[in-house]
Each structure stands twice: as structure tokens, then as C-alpha cells.
Write a protein that holds these residues in place. Structure first.
Motif, PDB file in Angstrom:
ATOM      1  N   SER A  75      98.310  -3.814  21.619  1.00 43.24           N
ATOM      2  CA  SER A  75      99.543  -3.078  21.923  1.00 43.24           C
ATOM      3  C   SER A  75      99.225  -1.815  22.710  1.00 43.24           C
ATOM      4  N   GLN A  76     100.199  -1.397  23.476  1.00 41.79           N
ATOM      5  CA  GLN A  76     100.043  -0.174  24.257  1.00 41.79           C
ATOM      6  C   GLN A  76      99.890   1.031  23.322  1.00 41.79           C
ATOM      7  N   GLY A  77     100.587   1.002  22.195  1.00 43.38           N
ATOM      8  CA  GLY A  77     100.502   2.101  21.229  1.00 43.38           C
ATOM      9  C   GLY A  77      99.103   2.293  20.678  1.00 43.38           C
ATOM     10  N   GLY A  78      98.399   1.197  20.434  1.00 45.58           N
ATOM     11  CA  GLY A  78      97.016   1.295  19.959  1.00 45.58           C
ATOM     12  C   GLY A  78      96.130   1.981  20.974  1.00 45.58           C
ATOM     13  N   ALA A  79      96.328   1.669  22.245  1.00 43.26           N
ATOM     14  CA  ALA A  79      95.554   2.308  23.312  1.00 43.26           C
ATOM     15  C   ALA A  79      95.884   3.797  23.407  1.00 43.26           C
ATOM     16  N   VAL A  80      97.158   4.136  23.262  1.00 39.74           N
ATOM     17  CA  VAL A  80      97.574   5.539  23.297  1.00 39.74           C
ATOM     18  C   VAL A  80      96.890   6.309  22.172  1.00 39.74           C
ATOM     19  N   ASN A  81      96.924   5.759  20.960  1.00 45.46           N
ATOM     20  CA  ASN A  81      96.294   6.429  19.814  1.00 45.46           C
ATOM     21  C   ASN A  81      94.799   6.623  20.033  1.00 45.46           C
ATOM     22  N   PHE A  82      94.110   5.614  20.553  1.00 48.65           N
ATOM     23  CA  PHE A  82      92.674   5.708  20.822  1.00 48.65           C
ATOM     24  C   PHE A  82      92.396   6.774  21.885  1.00 48.65           C
ATOM     25  N   GLY A  83      93.255   6.845  22.900  1.00 46.99           N
ATOM     26  CA  GLY A  83      93.091   7.815  23.977  1.00 46.99           C
ATOM     27  C   GLY A  83      93.180   9.251  23.519  1.00 46.99           C
ATOM     28  N   GLU A  84      93.862   9.504  22.391  1.00 47.73           N
ATOM     29  CA  GLU A  84      93.967  10.858  21.869  1.00 47.73           C
ATOM     30  C   GLU A  84      92.618  11.404  21.408  1.00 47.73           C
ATOM     31  N   PHE A  85      91.655  10.520  21.152  1.00 45.67           N
ATOM     32  CA  PHE A  85      90.330  10.941  20.704  1.00 45.67           C
ATOM     33  C   PHE A  85      89.361  11.165  21.870  1.00 45.67           C
ATOM     34  N   ILE A  86      89.795  10.867  23.087  1.00 51.45           N
ATOM     35  CA  ILE A  86      88.940  11.018  24.261  1.00 51.45           C
ATOM     36  C   ILE A  86      89.361  12.274  25.008  1.00 51.45           C
ATOM     37  N   ASP A  87      88.436  13.202  25.156  1.00 53.27           N
ATOM     38  CA  ASP A  87      88.716  14.480  25.808  1.00 53.27           C
ATOM     39  C   ASP A  87      88.496  14.355  27.310  1.00 53.27           C
ATOM     40  N   LEU A  88      89.457  13.717  27.978  1.00 52.11           N
ATOM     41  CA  LEU A  88      89.354  13.492  29.415  1.00 52.11           C
ATOM     42  C   LEU A  88      90.761  13.386  29.995  1.00 52.11           C
ATOM     43  N   SER A 107      96.750 -11.082  26.613  1.00 58.84           N
ATOM     44  CA  SER A 107      96.630  -9.849  27.391  1.00 58.84           C
ATOM     45  C   SER A 107      96.315  -8.699  26.439  1.00 58.84           C
ATOM     46  N   VAL A 108      95.586  -7.732  26.965  1.00 60.03           N
ATOM     47  CA  VAL A 108      95.157  -6.577  26.167  1.00 60.03           C
ATOM     48  C   VAL A 108      95.384  -5.301  26.965  1.00 60.03           C
ATOM     49  N   TYR A 109      95.312  -4.180  26.273  1.00 57.67           N
ATOM     50  CA  TYR A 109      95.462  -2.866  26.894  1.00 57.67           C
ATOM     51  C   TYR A 109      94.136  -2.126  26.795  1.00 57.67           C
ATOM     52  N   VAL A 110      93.733  -1.515  27.906  1.00 59.68           N
ATOM     53  CA  VAL A 110      92.497  -0.738  27.951  1.00 59.68           C
ATOM     54  C   VAL A 110      92.801   0.636  28.539  1.00 59.68           C
ATOM     55  N   LEU A 111      91.907   1.586  28.276  1.00 62.83           N
ATOM     56  CA  LEU A 111      92.032   2.920  28.861  1.00 62.83           C
ATOM     57  C   LEU A 111      91.157   2.988  30.097  1.00 62.83           C
ATOM     58  N   HIS A 112      91.723   3.539  31.172  1.00 64.81           N
ATOM     59  CA  HIS A 112      91.007   3.624  32.442  1.00 64.81           C
ATOM     60  C   HIS A 112      91.127   5.034  33.011  1.00 64.81           C
ATOM     61  N   HIS A 113      90.023   5.546  33.548  1.00 65.20           N
ATOM     62  CA  HIS A 113      90.010   6.845  34.213  1.00 65.20           C
ATOM     63  C   HIS A 113      89.726   6.584  35.689  1.00 65.20           C
ATOM     64  N   SER A 114      90.765   6.535  36.499  1.00 65.04           N
ATOM     65  CA  SER A 114      90.647   6.159  37.912  1.00 65.04           C
ATOM     66  C   SER A 114      89.665   7.023  38.707  1.00 65.04           C
ATOM     67  N   ILE A 154      96.658   3.794  30.918  1.00 68.75           N
ATOM     68  CA  ILE A 154      96.570   2.549  30.156  1.00 68.75           C
ATOM     69  C   ILE A 154      96.842   1.398  31.117  1.00 68.75           C
ATOM     70  N   MET A 155      95.939   0.432  31.090  1.00 74.47           N
ATOM     71  CA  MET A 155      96.080  -0.750  31.938  1.00 74.47           C
ATOM     72  C   MET A 155      96.260  -1.973  31.054  1.00 74.47           C
ATOM     73  N   GLN A 156      97.175  -2.839  31.448  1.00 76.82           N
ATOM     74  CA  GLN A 156      97.313  -4.123  30.773  1.00 76.82           C
ATOM     75  C   GLN A 156      96.546  -5.152  31.595  1.00 76.82           C
ATOM     76  N   LEU A 157      95.639  -5.872  30.937  1.00 78.93           N
ATOM     77  CA  LEU A 157      94.811  -6.868  31.593  1.00 78.93           C
ATOM     78  C   LEU A 157      94.899  -8.185  30.838  1.00 78.93           C
ATOM     79  N   SER A 158      94.685  -9.268  31.547  1.00 79.25           N
ATOM     80  CA  SER A 158      94.555 -10.546  30.855  1.00 79.25           C
ATOM     81  C   SER A 158      93.221 -10.523  30.109  1.00 79.25           C
TER      82      SER A 158
END
Length: 102
Positions: free
Chosen positions: A47-60, A19-26, A65-69
């Protein structure tokens, strides 16, 4: 007549987590993507933390954060418009693991 590939294809021998974590803008149905050496891919993290850190660079505003298989993440990557051609595990941003989906 079929031929055997001499060189392995990038991404076929790479282990991804189950399973992985991705960033989603509904509101816009967009996902966080990344470009590495000219390859565009759906950004994912083990990890969820990695997704959080990546999201800090996206101005939106409104990113979640979604967990997906792994299989679900592959399908999301396939549904992205071109030029997205891969699923990218970005736990190490300087050495992403690339799994091509098309």
C-alpha cells in the motif's frame, strides 16, 4: 547428476502483490532499502500508506513514492549495488517477506 533440494529456499514460496510501492529519490537515483537479519533488500509495500510511513524514518528531502509491478521492482532490486540481494515486502516489519534476486 542433478539433486533435488530437500529444503525450500527462502522467498520462493512467498506471494508478493502484482504491484508494489517503493521510495525513490530522483536527484540521487537512490531507493529506500532495508536490512533484516543481515539481508539487505529494496523495501516495498503493498500500500502507498506503508511506503509513506517508512519514508518518515528516512532523513532525505525529495523522496517520492513509485508504484511498480512486481517484475519492475525485481529489476530495480537487481540494479542496486551490493549488499542489496533481495526485494523485501515490509507490510509487517517484524516479519518481512523476502524474495532473493541474486
Amino acid at each position: 547428476m542433478s539433486q533435488t533440494l530437500v529444503m525450500p529456499l527462502l522467498g520462493l514460496d512467498t506471494e508478493f502483490p502484482d504491484s508494489v510501492y517503493v521510495l525513490h529519490h530522483s536527484p540521487t537515483k537512490r531507493y529506500g532499502c532495508y536490512c533484516h537479519q543481515g539481508v539487505h533488500g529494496l523495501a516495498c509495500f503493498s500500500s502507498q500508506g506503508g511506503a509513506v510511513n517508512f519514508g518518515e524514518f528516512i532523513d532525505l528531502d525529495g523522496l517520492s513514492i513509485m508504484q511498480l509491478s512486481f517484475d519492475e521492482a525485481r529489476e530495480v532490486a537487481k540494479e542496486r549495488p551490493m549488499p542489496v540481494t533481495a526485494l523485501m515486502l515490509l507490510d509487517n516489519m517484524s516479519d518481512p517477506k523476502v524474495h532473493f534476486v541474486r
